[in-house]
Design a protein around this motif. Structure first.
Motif, PDB file in Angstrom:
ATOM      1  N   LYS A 296     -30.030 -74.074   6.624  1.00 14.53           N
ATOM      2  CA  LYS A 296     -30.013 -74.966   7.784  1.00 14.53           C
ATOM      3  C   LYS A 296     -31.203 -74.651   8.681  1.00 14.53           C
ATOM      4  N   LYS A 297     -32.035 -75.650   8.923  1.00 17.23           N
ATOM      5  CA  LYS A 297     -33.190 -75.504   9.821  1.00 17.23           C
ATOM      6  C   LYS A 297     -32.672 -75.481  11.251  1.00 17.23           C
ATOM      7  N   ILE A 298     -33.094 -74.502  12.043  1.00 14.28           N
ATOM      8  CA  ILE A 298     -32.626 -74.375  13.423  1.00 14.28           C
ATOM      9  C   ILE A 298     -33.662 -74.989  14.376  1.00 14.28           C
ATOM     10  N   SER A 299     -34.874 -74.440  14.407  1.00 12.05           N
ATOM     11  CA  SER A 299     -35.923 -74.988  15.266  1.00 12.05           C
ATOM     12  C   SER A 299     -36.578 -76.170  14.568  1.00 12.05           C
ATOM     13  N   LYS A 300     -36.756 -77.223  15.312  1.00 12.90           N
ATOM     14  CA  LYS A 300     -37.375 -78.436  14.797  1.00 12.90           C
ATOM     15  C   LYS A 300     -38.636 -78.723  15.618  1.00 12.90           C
ATOM     16  N   PRO A 301     -39.525 -79.575  15.138  1.00 13.39           N
ATOM     17  CA  PRO A 301     -40.738 -79.866  15.922  1.00 13.39           C
ATOM     18  C   PRO A 301     -40.421 -80.422  17.316  1.00 13.39           C
ATOM     19  N   SER A 302     -39.322 -81.138  17.448  1.00 23.53           N
ATOM     20  CA  SER A 302     -38.971 -81.713  18.744  1.00 23.53           C
ATOM     21  C   SER A 302     -38.170 -80.755  19.619  1.00 23.53           C
ATOM     22  N   GLN A 303     -37.627 -79.679  19.024  1.00 24.93           N
ATOM     23  CA  GLN A 303     -36.802 -78.744  19.801  1.00 24.93           C
ATOM     24  C   GLN A 303     -36.929 -77.342  19.216  1.00 24.93           C
ATOM     25  N   HIS A 304     -37.672 -76.491  19.909  1.00 27.69           N
ATOM     26  CA  HIS A 304     -37.841 -75.112  19.479  1.00 27.69           C
ATOM     27  C   HIS A 304     -36.755 -74.255  20.109  1.00 27.69           C
ATOM     28  N   ILE A 305     -36.089 -73.439  19.301  1.00 28.08           N
ATOM     29  CA  ILE A 305     -35.018 -72.568  19.775  1.00 28.08           C
ATOM     30  C   ILE A 305     -35.547 -71.141  19.826  1.00 28.08           C
ATOM     31  N   HIS A 306     -35.670 -70.620  21.036  1.00 31.68           N
ATOM     32  CA  HIS A 306     -36.110 -69.244  21.246  1.00 31.68           C
ATOM     33  C   HIS A 306     -34.939 -68.430  21.772  1.00 31.68           C
ATOM     34  N   LEU A 307     -34.788 -67.230  21.247  1.00 29.63           N
ATOM     35  CA  LEU A 307     -33.727 -66.337  21.718  1.00 29.63           C
ATOM     36  C   LEU A 307     -34.323 -65.000  22.107  1.00 29.63           C
ATOM     37  N   LYS A 308     -33.856 -64.464  23.206  1.00 27.07           N
ATOM     38  CA  LYS A 308     -34.234 -63.120  23.609  1.00 27.07           C
ATOM     39  C   LYS A 308     -33.449 -62.136  22.760  1.00 27.07           C
ATOM     40  N   ALA A 309     -33.911 -60.898  22.718  1.00 25.07           N
ATOM     41  CA  ALA A 309     -33.268 -59.878  21.895  1.00 25.07           C
ATOM     42  C   ALA A 309     -31.806 -59.683  22.283  1.00 25.07           C
ATOM     43  N   LYS A 310     -31.502 -59.729  23.577  1.00 30.31           N
ATOM     44  CA  LYS A 310     -30.120 -59.514  24.016  1.00 30.31           C
ATOM     45  C   LYS A 310     -29.190 -60.671  23.627  1.00 30.31           C
ATOM     46  N   ASN A 311     -29.751 -61.859  23.365  1.00 31.57           N
ATOM     47  CA  ASN A 311     -28.939 -63.017  22.977  1.00 31.57           C
ATOM     48  C   ASN A 311     -28.787 -63.169  21.466  1.00 31.57           C
ATOM     49  N   LEU A 312     -29.570 -62.417  20.688  1.00 30.18           N
ATOM     50  CA  LEU A 312     -29.504 -62.545  19.226  1.00 30.18           C
ATOM     51  C   LEU A 312     -28.126 -62.198  18.683  1.00 30.18           C
ATOM     52  N   LYS A 313     -27.559 -61.112  19.162  1.00 30.53           N
ATOM     53  CA  LYS A 313     -26.263 -60.660  18.640  1.00 30.53           C
ATOM     54  C   LYS A 313     -25.179 -61.706  18.888  1.00 30.53           C
ATOM     55  N   LYS A 314     -25.224 -62.357  20.034  1.00 33.29           N
ATOM     56  CA  LYS A 314     -24.220 -63.360  20.391  1.00 33.29           C
ATOM     57  C   LYS A 314     -24.367 -64.630  19.555  1.00 33.29           C
ATOM     58  N   HIS A 315     -25.612 -65.061  19.296  1.00 35.33           N
ATOM     59  CA  HIS A 315     -25.840 -66.334  18.613  1.00 35.33           C
ATOM     60  C   HIS A 315     -25.920 -66.216  17.092  1.00 35.33           C
ATOM     61  N   CYS A 316     -26.249 -65.059  16.570  1.00 35.31           N
ATOM     62  CA  CYS A 316     -26.446 -64.880  15.126  1.00 35.31           C
ATOM     63  C   CYS A 316     -25.295 -64.067  14.544  1.00 35.31           C
ATOM     64  N   ARG A 317     -24.126 -64.687  14.468  1.00 38.30           N
ATOM     65  CA  ARG A 317     -22.939 -63.968  14.011  1.00 38.30           C
ATOM     66  C   ARG A 317     -22.519 -64.282  12.580  1.00 38.30           C
ATOM     67  N   ASN A 318     -23.056 -65.302  11.980  1.00 41.87           N
ATOM     68  CA  ASN A 318     -22.619 -65.682  10.630  1.00 41.87           C
ATOM     69  C   ASN A 318     -23.005 -64.623   9.613  1.00 41.87           C
ATOM     70  N   ARG A 319     -22.422 -64.709   8.432  1.00 34.66           N
ATOM     71  CA  ARG A 319     -22.662 -63.724   7.380  1.00 34.66           C
ATOM     72  C   ARG A 319     -24.029 -63.838   6.736  1.00 34.66           C
ATOM     73  N   GLY A 320     -24.694 -64.930   6.924  1.00 30.06           N
ATOM     74  CA  GLY A 320     -25.999 -65.147   6.302  1.00 30.06           C
ATOM     75  C   GLY A 320     -27.121 -64.449   7.050  1.00 30.06           C
ATOM     76  N   VAL A 321     -28.320 -64.972   6.874  1.00 22.35           N
ATOM     77  CA  VAL A 321     -29.522 -64.391   7.452  1.00 22.35           C
ATOM     78  C   VAL A 321     -30.229 -65.454   8.284  1.00 22.35           C
ATOM     79  N   TYR A 322     -30.599 -65.099   9.500  1.00 19.63           N
ATOM     80  CA  TYR A 322     -31.444 -65.944  10.334  1.00 19.63           C
ATOM     81  C   TYR A 322     -32.855 -65.399  10.236  1.00 19.63           C
TER      82      TYR A 322
END
Length: 129
Positions: free
Chosen positions: A75-101
């Motif tokens: 699944k593509k997260i950032s798109k040309p029309s919408q870039h998704i940036h996360l700070k290091a402290k927010n990675l743990k909260k947003h990247c919880r699935n079993r896969g790899v971001y």
């Protein structure tokens, strides 16, 4: 052919090859796509990648075990029309699935686990499981 998002095109080629049961996906070369392939190879989604100098393509062998692919979802997260940036402290909260971001950081292309260890934030490119 002019593509607005070459990485999304690459991921679609891999996803389609995987769904059809093909062993190899072929797509145009770029250094960023090459780095993505190497990360996917490190994380056991691709068996091997190589550069076809004659046609300037990347050939990627999808990893299978017992006729089942290691790739279940891309699944593509950032798109040309919408870039998704996360700070290091927010990675743990947003990247919880079993896969790899995969995250593009100032330290290079990292998985979310590597980014957490290095305390690096960045642009979230895509998710694979």
């Amino acid at each position: 052919m002019n593509l607005s998002d070459p990485v999304a095109n690459m991921l679609t080629i891999i996803r389609n090859a995987n769904m059809r049961g093909y062993r190899t996906a072929i797509f145009p070369y770029s250094s960023f796509k090459w780095k993505i392939c190497k990360k996917l190879e490190e994380n056991d989604f691709l068996l091997q990648c190589w550069f076809d100098e004659k046609n300037r393509n990347i050939k990627a062998d999808i990893k299978y075990s017992n006729q089942n692919s290691h790739i279940h979802q891309i699944k593509k997260i950032s798109k040309p029309s919408q870039h998704i940036h996360l700070k290091a402290k927010n990675l743990k909260k947003h990247c919880r699935n079993r896969g790899v971001y995969l995250i593009s950081t100032s330290a290079g292309l990292l998985t979310h686990r590597e980014a957490l260890k290095k305390n690096q934030g960045g642009k979230v490119i895509f998710f694979i499981s």
